[in-house]
Scaffold this motif. Structure first.
Motif, PDB file in Angstrom:
ATOM      1  N   UNK A   1     -20.682   9.474  -6.297  1.00  0.00           N
ATOM      2  CA  UNK A   1     -20.123   8.697  -6.382  1.00  0.00           C
ATOM      3  C   UNK A   1     -19.932   8.727  -4.419  1.00  0.00           C
ATOM      4  N   UNK A   2     -19.889   7.062  -4.110  1.00  0.00           N
ATOM      5  CA  UNK A   2     -19.899   7.094  -2.058  1.00  0.00           C
ATOM      6  C   UNK A   2     -18.855   5.264  -2.203  1.00  0.00           C
ATOM      7  N   UNK A   3     -17.670   5.844  -1.937  1.00  0.00           N
ATOM      8  CA  UNK A   3     -17.208   4.272  -1.076  1.00  0.00           C
ATOM      9  C   UNK A   3     -16.838   3.820  -2.022  1.00  0.00           C
ATOM     10  N   UNK A   4     -15.864   4.636  -3.477  1.00  0.00           N
ATOM     11  CA  UNK A   4     -15.096   4.453  -4.411  1.00  0.00           C
ATOM     12  C   UNK A   4     -15.125   4.677  -5.819  1.00  0.00           C
TER      13      UNK A   4
ATOM     14  N   UNK B   1     -11.239   2.345  -7.488  1.00  0.00           N
ATOM     15  CA  UNK B   1     -10.135   1.897  -6.409  1.00  0.00           C
ATOM     16  C   UNK B   1      -9.570   0.207  -7.254  1.00  0.00           C
ATOM     17  N   UNK B   2     -10.115  -0.306  -7.909  1.00  0.00           N
ATOM     18  CA  UNK B   2     -10.250  -1.471  -8.670  1.00  0.00           C
ATOM     19  C   UNK B   2     -10.100  -1.071 -10.480  1.00  0.00           C
ATOM     20  N   UNK B   3     -10.238  -0.062 -10.580  1.00  0.00           N
ATOM     21  CA  UNK B   3     -10.047   0.231 -11.693  1.00  0.00           C
ATOM     22  C   UNK B   3     -10.513  -0.460 -12.936  1.00  0.00           C
TER      23      UNK B   3
ATOM     24  N   UNK C   1      -3.483   5.715  -0.029  1.00  0.00           N
ATOM     25  CA  UNK C   1      -3.719   6.100  -1.588  1.00  0.00           C
ATOM     26  C   UNK C   1      -5.107   4.914  -1.715  1.00  0.00           C
ATOM     27  N   UNK C   2      -4.867   4.155  -1.711  1.00  0.00           N
ATOM     28  CA  UNK C   2      -5.453   2.983  -2.223  1.00  0.00           C
ATOM     29  C   UNK C   2      -6.608   2.904  -1.211  1.00  0.00           C
ATOM     30  N   UNK C   3      -7.055   3.195   0.803  1.00  0.00           N
ATOM     31  CA  UNK C   3      -7.313   3.172   1.426  1.00  0.00           C
ATOM     32  C   UNK C   3      -8.784   4.308   0.865  1.00  0.00           C
TER      33      UNK C   3
ATOM     34  N   UNK D   1       0.909  -0.709  -0.071  1.00  0.00           N
ATOM     35  CA  UNK D   1      -0.060   0.200  -0.194  1.00  0.00           C
ATOM     36  C   UNK D   1       1.200   1.638  -0.586  1.00  0.00           C
ATOM     37  N   UNK D   2       0.444   2.392  -0.789  1.00  0.00           N
ATOM     38  CA  UNK D   2       0.987   3.410  -0.543  1.00  0.00           C
ATOM     39  C   UNK D   2       0.163   4.633   0.362  1.00  0.00           C
ATOM     40  N   UNK D   3       1.623   4.978   1.034  1.00  0.00           N
ATOM     41  CA  UNK D   3       1.047   5.627   2.192  1.00  0.00           C
ATOM     42  C   UNK D   3       0.613   7.054   1.773  1.00  0.00           C
TER      43      UNK D   3
END
Length: 221
Positions: A179-182, A207-209, A116-118, A5-7
């Motif tokens: 947009x909601x929850x990504x 998030x998943x593209x 970043x992912x979160x 994960x990217x901080x």
């Protein structure tokens, strides 16, 4: 294995308090090029408030506000860009070139998370795109409809991959997203051209593209 994960580290905002103003005829950051940049901001107890962010970029003008809160690891942006070269914007921001034309973009988005992912998976808000005299890249719908007519006549099935040298011209395009929850959801795609009307609805999992979108095409002639 799973990529690390990217901080999303906002801790640097805690080190300084103050009020800031920037005026620059030309401002460059990574791939971004801004002219007549104007920024006004305050920073206090880890909370950055950008009360005004204006400039000229991608052939148009943008006006935005933003916050970044190190305490909650939260960011938010609210703004509009007008007269933008949409292809250039998408190339810089998303690394994509699936649409071209001149248009307006509005966003009101926020996200929170320690990586970043979160943040991507918790992105929420609204966005909209309006484009004039542009094109959708990757497919020529007029050509595909002619091929579909021939296919139906011969009663055979075919499929086609997107080809970036092909495009479908349009006079107007409008689409908005909640947009909601990504996950960005849209049900109002409206594209007009001299011979086609295109509508559609679907989702984009940021998030998943992953894109799951159904497009409906009507021949106007």
């Amino acid at each position: 294995g799973t990529a690390a994960a990217t901080p999303a580290d906002l801790s640097g905002l805690r080190s300084l308090d103050g009020e800031f103003a920037l005026r620059a005829g030309s401002f460059n950051y990574q791939q971004y090029r801004v002219r007549d940049a104007r920024l006004d901001a305050t920073l206090e107890a880890g909370m950055l408030r950008v009360t005004s962010l204006q400039g000229m970029a991608w052939g148009g003008q943008f006006d935005a506000r933003a916050i970044a809160d190190a305490r909650a690891s939260r960011v938010a942006v609210d703004g509009v860009a007008r007269g933008i070269d949409v292809k250039a914007l998408l190339a810089d921001v998303a690394g994509k070139d699936w649409i071209e034309g001149t248009g307006n973009v509005t966003v009101d988005l926020e996200a929170a998370g320690r990586t970043v992912q979160e943040m991507q998976s918790r992105l929420a808000g609204r966005a909209a795109l309006d484009v004039k005299d542009g094109a959708i890249r990757g497919i020529n719908l007029a050509k595909r409809l002619r091929e579909a007519k021939a296919m139906l006549t011969s009663r055979r099935d075919e499929s086609h991959a997107a080809v970036q040298t092909e495009k479908t011209d349009f006079s107007e395009l409008h689409v908005s997203f909640n947009v909601a929850e990504g996950v960005a959801r849209s049900n109002d795609l409206d594209v007009k051209s001299p011979f086609l009307r295109i509508g559609g609805a679907g989702t984009t999992d940021i998030g998943r593209g992953r894109v799951d979108y159904l497009v409906r095409t009507t021949v106007t002639d």
